[in-house]
Scaffold this motif. Sequence first.
Motif, PDB file in Angstrom:
ATOM      1  N   GLY A  52       0.697  -1.037  -0.069  1.00  0.00           N
ATOM      2  CA  GLY A  52      -0.127   0.009  -0.067  1.00  0.00           C
ATOM      3  C   GLY A  52       0.713   1.246   0.004  1.00  0.00           C
ATOM      4  O   GLY A  52       0.212   2.453   0.277  1.00  0.00           O
ATOM      5  N   CYS A  53       2.186   1.121  -0.223  1.00  0.00           N
ATOM      6  CA  CYS A  53       3.045   2.354  -0.180  1.00  0.00           C
ATOM      7  C   CYS A  53       2.867   3.132  -1.617  1.00  0.00           C
ATOM      8  O   CYS A  53       3.115   2.519  -2.969  1.00  0.00           O
ATOM      9  CB  CYS A  53       4.340   1.800  -0.103  1.00  0.00           C
ATOM     10  N   ASP A  54       2.564   4.164  -1.592  1.00  0.00           N
ATOM     11  CA  ASP A  54       2.304   5.238  -2.738  1.00  0.00           C
ATOM     12  C   ASP A  54       3.528   5.237  -3.677  1.00  0.00           C
ATOM     13  O   ASP A  54       3.569   5.380  -4.652  1.00  0.00           O
ATOM     14  CB  ASP A  54       1.755   6.431  -2.297  1.00  0.00           C
ATOM     15  N   LEU A  55       4.526   5.402  -2.960  1.00  0.00           N
ATOM     16  CA  LEU A  55       6.080   5.402  -3.683  1.00  0.00           C
ATOM     17  C   LEU A  55       6.220   4.350  -4.255  1.00  0.00           C
ATOM     18  O   LEU A  55       7.053   4.462  -5.388  1.00  0.00           O
ATOM     19  CB  LEU A  55       7.085   5.692  -2.271  1.00  0.00           C
ATOM     20  N   GLY A  56       5.669   3.226  -4.003  1.00  0.00           N
ATOM     21  CA  GLY A  56       6.091   1.860  -4.630  1.00  0.00           C
ATOM     22  C   GLY A  56       5.477   2.141  -5.976  1.00  0.00           C
ATOM     23  O   GLY A  56       5.990   1.739  -7.212  1.00  0.00           O
ATOM     24  N   PHE A  57       4.187   2.700  -6.208  1.00  0.00           N
ATOM     25  CA  PHE A  57       3.292   2.687  -7.225  1.00  0.00           C
ATOM     26  C   PHE A  57       4.287   3.831  -8.296  1.00  0.00           C
ATOM     27  O   PHE A  57       4.138   3.712  -9.177  1.00  0.00           O
ATOM     28  CB  PHE A  57       1.853   3.098  -7.059  1.00  0.00           C
ATOM     29  N   ARG A  58       4.859   4.806  -7.646  1.00  0.00           N
ATOM     30  CA  ARG A  58       5.376   5.941  -8.398  1.00  0.00           C
ATOM     31  C   ARG A  58       6.577   5.379  -8.941  1.00  0.00           C
ATOM     32  O   ARG A  58       7.001   5.573 -10.084  1.00  0.00           O
ATOM     33  CB  ARG A  58       5.870   7.078  -7.545  1.00  0.00           C
ATOM     34  N   TRP A  59       7.471   4.350  -8.268  1.00  0.00           N
ATOM     35  CA  TRP A  59       8.712   3.855  -8.836  1.00  0.00           C
ATOM     36  C   TRP A  59       8.421   2.928 -10.040  1.00  0.00           C
ATOM     37  O   TRP A  59       8.879   3.070 -10.877  1.00  0.00           O
ATOM     38  CB  TRP A  59       9.385   3.209  -7.744  1.00  0.00           C
ATOM     39  N   LEU A  60       7.037   2.223  -9.808  1.00  0.00           N
ATOM     40  CA  LEU A  60       6.749   1.196 -11.053  1.00  0.00           C
ATOM     41  C   LEU A  60       6.445   2.248 -12.087  1.00  0.00           C
ATOM     42  O   LEU A  60       6.645   1.726 -13.334  1.00  0.00           O
ATOM     43  CB  LEU A  60       5.596   0.563 -10.521  1.00  0.00           C
ATOM     44  N   LYS A  61       5.676   3.243 -11.914  1.00  0.00           N
ATOM     45  CA  LYS A  61       5.175   3.922 -13.109  1.00  0.00           C
ATOM     46  C   LYS A  61       6.345   4.464 -13.897  1.00  0.00           C
ATOM     47  O   LYS A  61       6.283   4.655 -14.942  1.00  0.00           O
ATOM     48  CB  LYS A  61       4.449   5.076 -12.597  1.00  0.00           C
ATOM     49  N   ARG A  62       7.336   4.975 -12.896  1.00  0.00           N
ATOM     50  CA  ARG A  62       8.628   5.679 -13.536  1.00  0.00           C
ATOM     51  C   ARG A  62       9.538   4.698 -14.204  1.00  0.00           C
ATOM     52  O   ARG A  62       9.960   5.225 -15.318  1.00  0.00           O
ATOM     53  CB  ARG A  62       9.508   6.240 -12.295  1.00  0.00           C
ATOM     54  N   LEU A  63       9.810   3.354 -13.826  1.00  0.00           N
ATOM     55  CA  LEU A  63      10.422   2.437 -14.604  1.00  0.00           C
ATOM     56  C   LEU A  63       9.498   2.076 -15.768  1.00  0.00           C
ATOM     57  O   LEU A  63      10.186   2.038 -16.999  1.00  0.00           O
ATOM     58  CB  LEU A  63      10.447   1.071 -13.619  1.00  0.00           C
ATOM     59  N   GLU A  64       8.299   2.050 -15.780  1.00  0.00           N
ATOM     60  CA  GLU A  64       7.375   1.754 -16.823  1.00  0.00           C
ATOM     61  C   GLU A  64       7.640   2.809 -18.166  1.00  0.00           C
ATOM     62  O   GLU A  64       7.733   2.714 -19.382  1.00  0.00           O
ATOM     63  CB  GLU A  64       5.918   1.576 -16.575  1.00  0.00           C
ATOM     64  N   GLU A  65       7.595   4.208 -17.718  1.00  0.00           N
ATOM     65  CA  GLU A  65       7.860   5.128 -18.458  1.00  0.00           C
ATOM     66  C   GLU A  65       9.433   5.323 -19.201  1.00  0.00           C
ATOM     67  O   GLU A  65       9.289   5.600 -20.489  1.00  0.00           O
ATOM     68  CB  GLU A  65       7.363   6.621 -17.815  1.00  0.00           C
ATOM     69  N   GLU A  66      10.171   4.978 -18.122  1.00  0.00           N
ATOM     70  CA  GLU A  66      11.668   4.740 -18.738  1.00  0.00           C
ATOM     71  C   GLU A  66      11.694   3.868 -19.696  1.00  0.00           C
ATOM     72  O   GLU A  66      12.366   4.183 -20.722  1.00  0.00           O
ATOM     73  CB  GLU A  66      12.529   4.731 -17.678  1.00  0.00           C
ATOM     74  N   GLU A  67      11.013   2.907 -19.661  1.00  0.00           N
ATOM     75  CA  GLU A  67      11.157   1.647 -20.669  1.00  0.00           C
ATOM     76  C   GLU A  67      10.409   1.955 -21.896  1.00  0.00           C
ATOM     77  O   GLU A  67      10.993   1.637 -23.067  1.00  0.00           O
ATOM     78  CB  GLU A  67      10.313   0.525 -20.130  1.00  0.00           C
ATOM     79  N   LYS A  68       9.329   2.726 -21.988  1.00  0.00           N
ATOM     80  CA  LYS A  68       8.593   3.117 -22.963  1.00  0.00           C
ATOM     81  C   LYS A  68       9.317   4.189 -23.804  1.00  0.00           C
ATOM     82  O   LYS A  68       9.688   3.985 -25.056  1.00  0.00           O
ATOM     83  CB  LYS A  68       7.162   3.964 -22.855  1.00  0.00           C
ATOM     84  N   ARG A  69      10.294   5.007 -23.130  1.00  0.00           N
ATOM     85  CA  ARG A  69      11.122   6.137 -23.611  1.00  0.00           C
ATOM     86  C   ARG A  69      12.353   5.371 -24.288  1.00  0.00           C
ATOM     87  O   ARG A  69      12.571   5.768 -25.498  1.00  0.00           O
ATOM     88  CB  ARG A  69      11.638   6.936 -22.487  1.00  0.00           C
ATOM     89  N   LEU A  70      12.716   4.473 -23.735  1.00  0.00           N
ATOM     90  CA  LEU A  70      13.801   3.719 -24.429  1.00  0.00           C
ATOM     91  C   LEU A  70      13.578   2.862 -25.734  1.00  0.00           C
ATOM     92  O   LEU A  70      14.005   2.959 -26.501  1.00  0.00           O
ATOM     93  CB  LEU A  70      14.483   2.481 -23.311  1.00  0.00           C
ATOM     94  N   LEU A  71      12.295   2.360 -25.655  1.00  0.00           N
ATOM     95  CA  LEU A  71      11.747   1.646 -26.747  1.00  0.00           C
ATOM     96  C   LEU A  71      11.344   2.467 -28.061  1.00  0.00           C
ATOM     97  O   LEU A  71      11.825   2.150 -29.273  1.00  0.00           O
ATOM     98  CB  LEU A  71      10.514   1.027 -26.540  1.00  0.00           C
ATOM     99  N   ILE A  72      11.052   3.940 -27.527  1.00  0.00           N
ATOM    100  CA  ILE A  72      10.858   4.829 -28.589  1.00  0.00           C
ATOM    101  C   ILE A  72      12.036   5.247 -29.354  1.00  0.00           C
ATOM    102  O   ILE A  72      12.220   5.476 -30.653  1.00  0.00           O
ATOM    103  CB  ILE A  72       9.995   5.813 -27.979  1.00  0.00           C
ATOM    104  N   SER A  73      13.082   5.421 -28.468  1.00  0.00           N
ATOM    105  CA  SER A  73      14.443   6.140 -28.906  1.00  0.00           C
ATOM    106  C   SER A  73      14.966   4.809 -29.703  1.00  0.00           C
ATOM    107  O   SER A  73      15.893   5.272 -30.720  1.00  0.00           O
ATOM    108  CB  SER A  73      15.389   6.376 -27.730  1.00  0.00           C
ATOM    109  N   HIS A  74      14.958   3.687 -29.574  1.00  0.00           N
ATOM    110  CA  HIS A  74      15.523   2.557 -30.346  1.00  0.00           C
ATOM    111  C   HIS A  74      14.852   2.286 -31.497  1.00  0.00           C
ATOM    112  O   HIS A  74      15.235   1.556 -32.533  1.00  0.00           O
ATOM    113  CB  HIS A  74      15.746   1.160 -29.524  1.00  0.00           C
ATOM    114  N   SER A  75      13.548   2.667 -31.534  1.00  0.00           N
ATOM    115  CA  SER A  75      12.809   2.244 -32.723  1.00  0.00           C
ATOM    116  C   SER A  75      13.035   3.136 -34.001  1.00  0.00           C
ATOM    117  O   SER A  75      13.540   4.365 -33.893  1.00  0.00           O
ATOM    118  CB  SER A  75      11.150   2.050 -32.231  1.00  0.00           C
TER     119      SER A  75
END
Length: 275
Positions: free
Chosen positions: A252-275
């Motif tokens: 139930g830690c909000d910071l955990g959700f934020r970190w997961l969202k941040r990792l997901e956004e970072e992965e999307k950014r890397l996919l876009i940059s490599h495509s």
Amino acid sequence: MLRAFIGKVTFNKPTIYFSQFKSQRWMHSRNKQAMELIAKGWSALQEVDRVIDYCELNDKRLIPFLRTAKENFELALEADNSNTHARYWLSKLHMKYHVPGACKVVGAALLVEAAEMGDPDAQYELGCRLRVENDYVQSDQRAFYYLEKAVDQLHPGALYLLGAVYLTGDCVKKDAASAMWCFHRASKKGHAGAAIAYGSLLLRGVQVPESLAKFDAKRGSSNRKSRKNAGSPEPNPVEMAREQFEIAANAGCDLGFRWLKRLEEEEKRLLISHS
């Protein structure tokens, strides 16, 4: 003479056995009674904690619950004077809540007794309370002593706090490996703060201590074999950090959700940059 000796032995042995059995049975009954009383007191205290954030600390409506909790903890201590849980919870009542007849001195004495008797919650609580800034009292080393005692019993809060102490080098030599070990063990017990700290350190490139790597290797050898057979790579720090943030999010830690969202956004950014 030999017959008389054998007769004494065979006669006395059952007597000793039954007296020990009765003593153990009495102790078990006494401990059971104490635990039942503690459960009643704890239940009453839970009712207080459920609403205490929405009312005044000295709200008269809380007094019946606080009295019930205090009476049950005191009765539990009378039933079993060696019960550390009763001591610990009674100390919390005296020190934290506005219960009639509360005395902080009594609460402090009960807390120290429970900690000295080996209760991990009391050791953690006492360690936290001793970690105060005071120019006249050198309490850091004593606090560290009780925190280590609680850590020996794998208390998650104590593990997290000791990890922070090692990470910052506060009153001890700075040791990232020890900090990682503490955070790892606390996160395994579901401590959200420790999971966030451990995951963050992994993302910063802090190496997993060899002792932890061996520990995880023993526990996860079968999983690793299945991954190798499937041709999948070894888990990288990002994936390990993701697991930690998921632990925090599940707690139930909000910071955990934020970190997961941040990792997901970072992965999307890397996919876009490599495509």
